[in-house]
Structures are given as C-alpha cells and as structure tokens.
Enzyme design. Structure first.
Site, PDB file in Angstrom:
ATOM      1  N   GLN A  68       0.818  -1.216   0.000  1.00 54.21           N
ATOM      2  CA  GLN A  68       0.000   0.000   0.000  1.00 54.21           C
ATOM      3  C   GLN A  68       0.854   1.269   0.000  1.00 54.21           C
ATOM      4  O   GLN A  68       0.467   2.286  -0.581  1.00 54.21           O
ATOM      5  CB  GLN A  68      -0.911  -0.032   1.246  1.00 54.21           C
ATOM      6  CG  GLN A  68      -2.097   0.890   1.183  1.00 54.21           C
ATOM      7  CD  GLN A  68      -3.266   0.323   0.386  1.00 54.21           C
ATOM      8  OE1 GLN A  68      -3.616  -0.826   0.541  1.00 54.21           O
ATOM      9  NE2 GLN A  68      -3.857   1.128  -0.483  1.00 54.21           N
ATOM     10  N   LYS A  87      -2.737  -0.986   6.670  1.00 46.45           N
ATOM     11  CA  LYS A  87      -3.725  -2.022   6.352  1.00 46.45           C
ATOM     12  C   LYS A  87      -4.171  -2.659   7.654  1.00 46.45           C
ATOM     13  O   LYS A  87      -3.454  -2.611   8.654  1.00 46.45           O
ATOM     14  CB  LYS A  87      -3.095  -3.088   5.449  1.00 46.45           C
ATOM     15  CG  LYS A  87      -4.096  -3.914   4.679  1.00 46.45           C
ATOM     16  CD  LYS A  87      -4.559  -3.244   3.402  1.00 46.45           C
ATOM     17  CE  LYS A  87      -5.681  -4.017   2.759  1.00 46.45           C
ATOM     18  NZ  LYS A  87      -6.044  -3.511   1.437  1.00 46.45           N
ATOM     19  N   GLY A 113     -12.471  -0.457   2.811  1.00 44.30           N
ATOM     20  CA  GLY A 113     -12.820  -1.876   2.687  1.00 44.30           C
ATOM     21  C   GLY A 113     -11.727  -2.674   1.999  1.00 44.30           C
ATOM     22  O   GLY A 113     -10.765  -2.138   1.467  1.00 44.30           O
ATOM     23  N   ASP A 114     -11.886  -3.977   2.022  1.00 44.14           N
ATOM     24  CA  ASP A 114     -11.047  -4.927   1.272  1.00 44.14           C
ATOM     25  C   ASP A 114     -11.871  -6.219   1.265  1.00 44.14           C
ATOM     26  O   ASP A 114     -13.112  -6.163   1.429  1.00 44.14           O
ATOM     27  CB  ASP A 114      -9.677  -5.110   1.965  1.00 44.14           C
ATOM     28  CG  ASP A 114      -8.674  -5.890   1.113  1.00 44.14           C
ATOM     29  OD1 ASP A 114      -8.092  -5.303   0.201  1.00 44.14           O
ATOM     30  OD2 ASP A 114      -8.504  -7.112   1.343  1.00 44.14           O
ATOM     31  N   ASN A 116     -16.222  -7.248  -5.132  1.00 43.81           N
ATOM     32  CA  ASN A 116     -16.266  -5.833  -5.520  1.00 43.81           C
ATOM     33  C   ASN A 116     -15.364  -5.524  -6.715  1.00 43.81           C
ATOM     34  O   ASN A 116     -15.805  -4.931  -7.705  1.00 43.81           O
ATOM     35  CB  ASN A 116     -15.865  -4.971  -4.303  1.00 43.81           C
ATOM     36  CG  ASN A 116     -15.714  -3.516  -4.683  1.00 43.81           C
ATOM     37  OD1 ASN A 116     -14.616  -3.041  -4.909  1.00 43.81           O
ATOM     38  ND2 ASN A 116     -16.825  -2.804  -4.794  1.00 43.81           N
TER      39      ASN A 116
HETATM   40  P1  NDP Z   1     -14.508  -9.145  -2.007  1.00 46.53           P
HETATM   41  O1  NDP Z   1     -14.588  -9.724  -0.649  1.00 46.53           O
HETATM   42  O2  NDP Z   1     -15.551  -8.233  -2.501  1.00 46.53           O
HETATM   43  O3  NDP Z   1     -14.364 -10.317  -3.088  1.00 46.53           O
HETATM   44  C1  NDP Z   1     -13.330 -11.238  -3.012  1.00 46.53           C
HETATM   45  C2  NDP Z   1     -13.526 -12.261  -4.101  1.00 46.53           C
HETATM   46  O4  NDP Z   1     -12.365 -13.090  -4.156  1.00 46.53           O
HETATM   47  C3  NDP Z   1     -14.695 -13.187  -3.840  1.00 46.53           C
HETATM   48  O5  NDP Z   1     -15.253 -13.614  -5.057  1.00 46.53           O
HETATM   49  C4  NDP Z   1     -14.014 -14.341  -3.111  1.00 46.53           C
HETATM   50  O6  NDP Z   1     -14.715 -15.567  -3.194  1.00 46.53           O
HETATM   51  C5  NDP Z   1     -12.714 -14.437  -3.836  1.00 46.53           C
HETATM   52  N1  NDP Z   1     -11.708 -15.026  -2.941  1.00 46.53           N
HETATM   53  C6  NDP Z   1     -11.324 -14.584  -1.722  1.00 46.53           C
HETATM   54  N2  NDP Z   1     -10.420 -15.409  -1.171  1.00 46.53           N
HETATM   55  C7  NDP Z   1     -10.239 -16.379  -2.062  1.00 46.53           C
HETATM   56  C8  NDP Z   1      -9.433 -17.538  -2.075  1.00 46.53           C
HETATM   57  N3  NDP Z   1      -8.634 -17.858  -1.039  1.00 46.53           N
HETATM   58  N4  NDP Z   1      -9.481 -18.320  -3.186  1.00 46.53           N
HETATM   59  C9  NDP Z   1     -10.288 -17.980  -4.224  1.00 46.53           C
HETATM   60  N5  NDP Z   1     -11.085 -16.920  -4.266  1.00 46.53           N
HETATM   61  C10 NDP Z   1     -11.067 -16.139  -3.196  1.00 46.53           C
HETATM   62  O7  NDP Z   1     -13.058  -8.437  -2.066  1.00 46.53           O
HETATM   63  P2  NDP Z   1     -12.536  -7.349  -3.092  1.00 46.53           P
HETATM   64  O8  NDP Z   1     -13.120  -7.584  -4.429  1.00 46.53           O
HETATM   65  O9  NDP Z   1     -12.668  -6.022  -2.447  1.00 46.53           O
HETATM   66  O10 NDP Z   1     -10.970  -7.678  -3.125  1.00 46.53           O
HETATM   67  C11 NDP Z   1     -10.395  -8.578  -4.081  1.00 46.53           C
HETATM   68  C12 NDP Z   1      -8.904  -8.319  -4.177  1.00 46.53           C
HETATM   69  O11 NDP Z   1      -8.677  -6.954  -4.617  1.00 46.53           O
HETATM   70  C13 NDP Z   1      -8.103  -8.469  -2.888  1.00 46.53           C
HETATM   71  O12 NDP Z   1      -6.806  -8.934  -3.202  1.00 46.53           O
HETATM   72  C14 NDP Z   1      -7.996  -7.038  -2.376  1.00 46.53           C
HETATM   73  O13 NDP Z   1      -6.893  -6.856  -1.510  1.00 46.53           O
HETATM   74  C15 NDP Z   1      -7.807  -6.300  -3.694  1.00 46.53           C
HETATM   75  N6  NDP Z   1      -8.108  -4.866  -3.673  1.00 46.53           N
HETATM   76  C16 NDP Z   1      -9.332  -4.425  -3.292  1.00 46.53           C
HETATM   77  C17 NDP Z   1      -9.623  -3.078  -3.298  1.00 46.53           C
HETATM   78  C18 NDP Z   1     -10.982  -2.547  -2.994  1.00 46.53           C
HETATM   79  O14 NDP Z   1     -11.184  -1.348  -3.188  1.00 46.53           O
HETATM   80  N7  NDP Z   1     -11.928  -3.363  -2.581  1.00 46.53           N
HETATM   81  C19 NDP Z   1      -8.570  -2.084  -3.622  1.00 46.53           C
HETATM   82  C20 NDP Z   1      -7.346  -2.661  -4.116  1.00 46.53           C
HETATM   83  C21 NDP Z   1      -7.123  -4.016  -4.094  1.00 46.53           C
HETATM   84  P3  NDP Z   1     -15.444 -16.173  -1.878  1.00 46.53           P
HETATM   85  O15 NDP Z   1     -16.716 -15.412  -1.770  1.00 46.53           O
HETATM   86  O16 NDP Z   1     -15.614 -17.611  -2.204  1.00 46.53           O
HETATM   87  O17 NDP Z   1     -14.499 -15.954  -0.733  1.00 46.53           O
END
Ligand code: NDP
Length: 449
Positions: free
Chosen positions: A114, A129, A168-169, A244
C-alpha cells in the site's frame, strides 16, 4: 528469477529473520527490493539514511482482542489488526480485510504494498492495512454488526482523518463500513466523515468509490492497449473473483467493447462464451450474497460451472486476477501463455506468484502489477477524503474522469521510470521505483524518525 542487488541481500535477510513465518510479507518485500538495484547504485543517500531498512519496519503495529456475541448467545472471539506502515506522504491509508486467513503476515504484506501504491497515485496518503480473522460468510447481518461494533470499540482510538483512514477490502464492503462508521461516531461523538472511506452515498461517500478498483484496473489496461495502438474491442477476457473488484472490472470491460467469458469464487468458476450476464451476477452476489454456482444454475445450459481445475485454463487475450494473493501460479501462467494471452493485469493484491510472474515475463506477456493496476480504489478513496474535507460531493462523471486521469498518470509514470532505469516496458520495475523514490525522498526530508 530476478536476483537481489548485493547491497540489498542483508536488508532482505533481516526482514526474514525479524518477521519469522510471515511468508506473504517476505514475498512482497522481495518483489520490491528486486527492482531497487539501480536505485541504490545511483542514490547512496538512501543507504546512508537506512531508508530501505526503515521502510521495511512498520511505524506501528496494533493487535487486539475482538469479543462478540453470536445469534445463539455464545461468546465468539477474533483477533483484530491494524498495521500503520508508513506516514511519510500523509495519514496511513489502506483497507480492512475480514477473512479467516488473516494474520499479521497478510496484513503486513498488504500494508507494505500500500505504501508504494499510494505514492504512485500522487495523492498525499501514507500506507497502512488492517483486518481480522473473522469470517463473515454465513453470518447474519446482526452478527456482522456486533462484530464490527466490537472491532471499532478498540480501533477508534488509533484512527482519525489526520492519522489513519481505513476502507474496505475482502469481506468489508458498504454494509461493514456503515456499521464501523456508526460505532466510531457513537464512541467519539464526532461526525468525522474523513475517518473512513467507502461510505454510503447518502452519508459522506463518493460516487465511483464502489466501482473504482475494478474500473481503474480496466482503465490501466486500456492505456496498455492504447500504447500498442490496440483496444478492448472484441477481446476475450477472464476475470477471477466475483466480489467488488471483479464485478466492476467486468462492467468496464463490457462498456469498452470486450467480453468477459469467466469469473469465479473460492468454490469454483463459471464459463459463459457469450459473456457473463452482469445484471444477474450483481443480483446473485450483491443482493443475495450468493455463490457463482447459484449464478450458473440460474443461467442454465449457456453457462458451464466447474468446482475443479483452474479458471486460468479458459482461453483469453487478457487475464485480470481480481480475487486474492497467489491465486495464479506457474502452471496457470503456462496455460495462459499456451492459449495466447497477451496481457495480465492484477486487480487483486499480489495474485500472481513470483514463478508465474517470471514465466509471463519470459514469454513476453505484458504484466501490470497490482500496486499500479489496482490503485484506482485508493485514489478514489483520496477523492472521497477531499470531498469530505470540503463538505462537497461531486458528480459520477466528474469523479470517473478524475479516476481515468489518475490511471493514465500512473501508467505514464511506470513507463517513464522503467525507461529511465534501463528496463523499458517493464511495469513492475517502473511501479516499484516510481512508488519507492517518492516515499524515500520524503523520508530523507523528514529526518531520522
Ligand atoms: P470481495 O470480498 O468483494 O471479493 C473477493 C472475491 O475473491 C470473492 O469472489 C471471493 O470468493 C474471492 N476469494 C477470496 N479469497 C479467495 C481464495 N482464497 N481463493 C479464491 N477466491 C477467493 O473483495 P474485493 O473484491 O474487495 O478484493 C479482491 C482483491 O482486490 C483483494 O486482493 C484485495 O486486496 C484487492 N483490492 C481491493 C480493493 C478494494 O477497493 N476493494 C482495492 C485494491 C485491491 P469467496 O466469496 O468464495 O471468498
């Protein structure tokens, strides 16, 4: 695999020995240090002031107990974390992750990344974080609320709009930010909007924040395509995850003329040759908190669901890993290359293993690291802070244009810096060095603190 500059080997060895077992943190540090050889050669002042060693040590690490009561009246216990990594450029800024895999090593890898990502945005924000090993899956909204209230009852004393601004994350979206902000407001008796970002639009949130990370990643890829006189038009794209970041990456790819043919969650993936039906995906994931398998069942024979194998075996020209760390490994990279993939851009943080990154690089696949490609989320959080500070709220169009402009600027900085340091076209080197030098110069200016 890239090698470490001789000067940086003891720095990395020290990180490993001071932070035993934190493998994701070691991986994130090593990936940055691998790019910094030419920088330390050119700038001895960084070594003289031990800038890199200081950067690898968080300014503050907070670990706390989070007790709460479930719907059956039983006491549950989780662990909360906030790592305030570096505040040379501004208040600590970075999301909160609620997932059972969360431990100090994950929070530190994310906080470390970050720092450089936030620097690349050009906004005045430091790096941090946090999160918890709490698993929101299968929990009622009342349980999530009680957990968030207990979490904030400790966290509130460490954060503030001039100190540390979480967002969020994974596992933390609009609902959780609402509960967290509600408790912050209650215990402090202050409506301090700028203390959290990702807020709802009716109570201090910003337009485009929900969409920002996914949209931003696709804007970044659009810049990569434009640089080679190409576009999204007619491109087949695979997006992992269905949270997201993934949902709004899919939305923007479709708006720009590409076709997303597969997405996933941690149970499996769905392939739909004619393109993912985004309205249905949003309904299943955002409204019903359902699974990708539910989406596939609703689509019938046009969608193929698989709970085995890898989403990266689906042929595509552009791959956007948007789920979680280390989800794309060496075998996946080989499949992508064999299927003619041209671009991999990380919507998630560190989703590509070092082996996979090296294989993609060797095969000439253009690769955008997360700290550049997914910086649109935190950049729009900084825009949310600006609006909160000036008691203003901007239109969707204006905010989206600011996001697009920021992604253009990050893309430009990556290429310009890579070129300057002799690695033309290498986005990893460009992002690491551009992110690093701005923080390092600020640390030099601020003295030994
Ligand atoms: P969400 O919780 O909205 O979605 C996460 C997604 O990833 C879900 O579909 C989830 O599936 C899947 N997932 C999580 N863990 C695993 C795993 N171990 N194996 C396979 N699939 C998995 O999170 P975000 O979309 O916010 O975040 C996704 C990524 O983007 C992360 O790496 C986060 O750090 C990064 N990020 C997010 C930002 C944001 O603004 N939200 C900003 C910058 C980076 P399931 O429901 O089955 O767990």
């Amino acid at each position: 695999m890239p090698v470490l500059d001789e000067q940086l080997i003891p720095v990395f060895d020290e990180v490993v020995s001071r932070n035993p077992g934190e493998i994701e943190f070691h991986q994130a540090v090593r990936e940055v240090l691998e790019s910094l050889g030419p920088v330390v050669a050119k700038h001895p002042e960084y070594a003289d002031a031990e800038v890199i060693r200081r950067l690898c040590e968080p300014e503050r690490q907070i670990i706390f107990r989070v007790p709460w009561v479930d719907d059956a009246g039983r006491v549950q216990l989780n662990r909360g974390f906030r790592v305030e990594f570096n505040s040379a450029l501004g208040p600590y800024k970075g999301g909160l992750r609620f997932h059972p895999s969360v431990y100090l090593g994950i929070v530190k890898f994310l906080g470390f990344e970050q720092i450089f990502k936030n620097s690349l945005t050009g906004m005045p924000i430091g790096g941090g974080k946090g999160g918890s090993d709490f698993d929101p899956k299968g929990r009622s909204s009342a349980e999530v609320m009680r957990f968030c209230q207990s979490f904030m009852t400790e966290l509130f004393r460490h954060i503030g709009e001039y100190t540390d601004v979480p967002a969020g994350d994974i596992g933390v979206g609009g609902r959780e930010i609402g509960y967290l902000f509600g408790q912050y407001k209650r215990v402090t008796n202050r409506y301090e909007s700028g203390v959290l970002t990702g807020k709802g639009l009716t109570w201090g949130g910003s337009q485009v924040r929900t969409e920002a990370t996914g949209y931003g990643t696709v804007f970044f890829v659009k810049e990569m395509l434009t640089a080679s006189r190409d576009s999204f038009d007619g491109k087949q794209v695979v997006v992992s995850g269905s949270g997201n970041v993934a949902i709004y990456a899919i939305e923007k790819v479709h708006q720009l003329g590409g076709r997303v043919v597969a997405c996933s969650d941690s149970d499996g993936y769905v392939v739909e040759e004619s393109g993912i039906d985004l309205d249905l995906l949003k309904e299943v994931k955002e409204l019903q908190r359902g699974r990708v398998s539910d989406y596939a069942a609703r689509r019938g024979s046009s969608a193929k669901y698989s709970s085995k194998g890898s989403i990266w075996s689906v042929p595509c020209q552009i791959a956007l890993p948007c789920a979680t760390q280390n989800e794309l490994n060496g075998a996946d990279a080989k499949r992508l290359v064999a299927n003619g993939c041209q671009i991999v851009a990380e919507g998630a943080n560190m989703p590509t293993t070092p082996e996979a990154t090296a294989l993609l690089h060797a095969a000439g696949v253009r690769f955008a690291p997360g700290k550049a490609a997914n910086a649109g989320g935190v950049a729009t959080s900084a825009l949310e802070m600006q609006q909160n500070a000036s008691r203003d709220s901007w239109t969707f169009e204006h905010t989206e244009e600011r996001l697009a402009k920021t992604m253009r600027s990050i893309h430009h900085r990556c290429l310009e810096t890579a070129d300057k340091y002799g690695s033309t076209g290498d986005y990893v080197v460009g992002a690491n060095i551009a992110g690093f030098t701005q923080v390092a110069d600020a640390m030099l200016a601020l003295g030994i603190i």
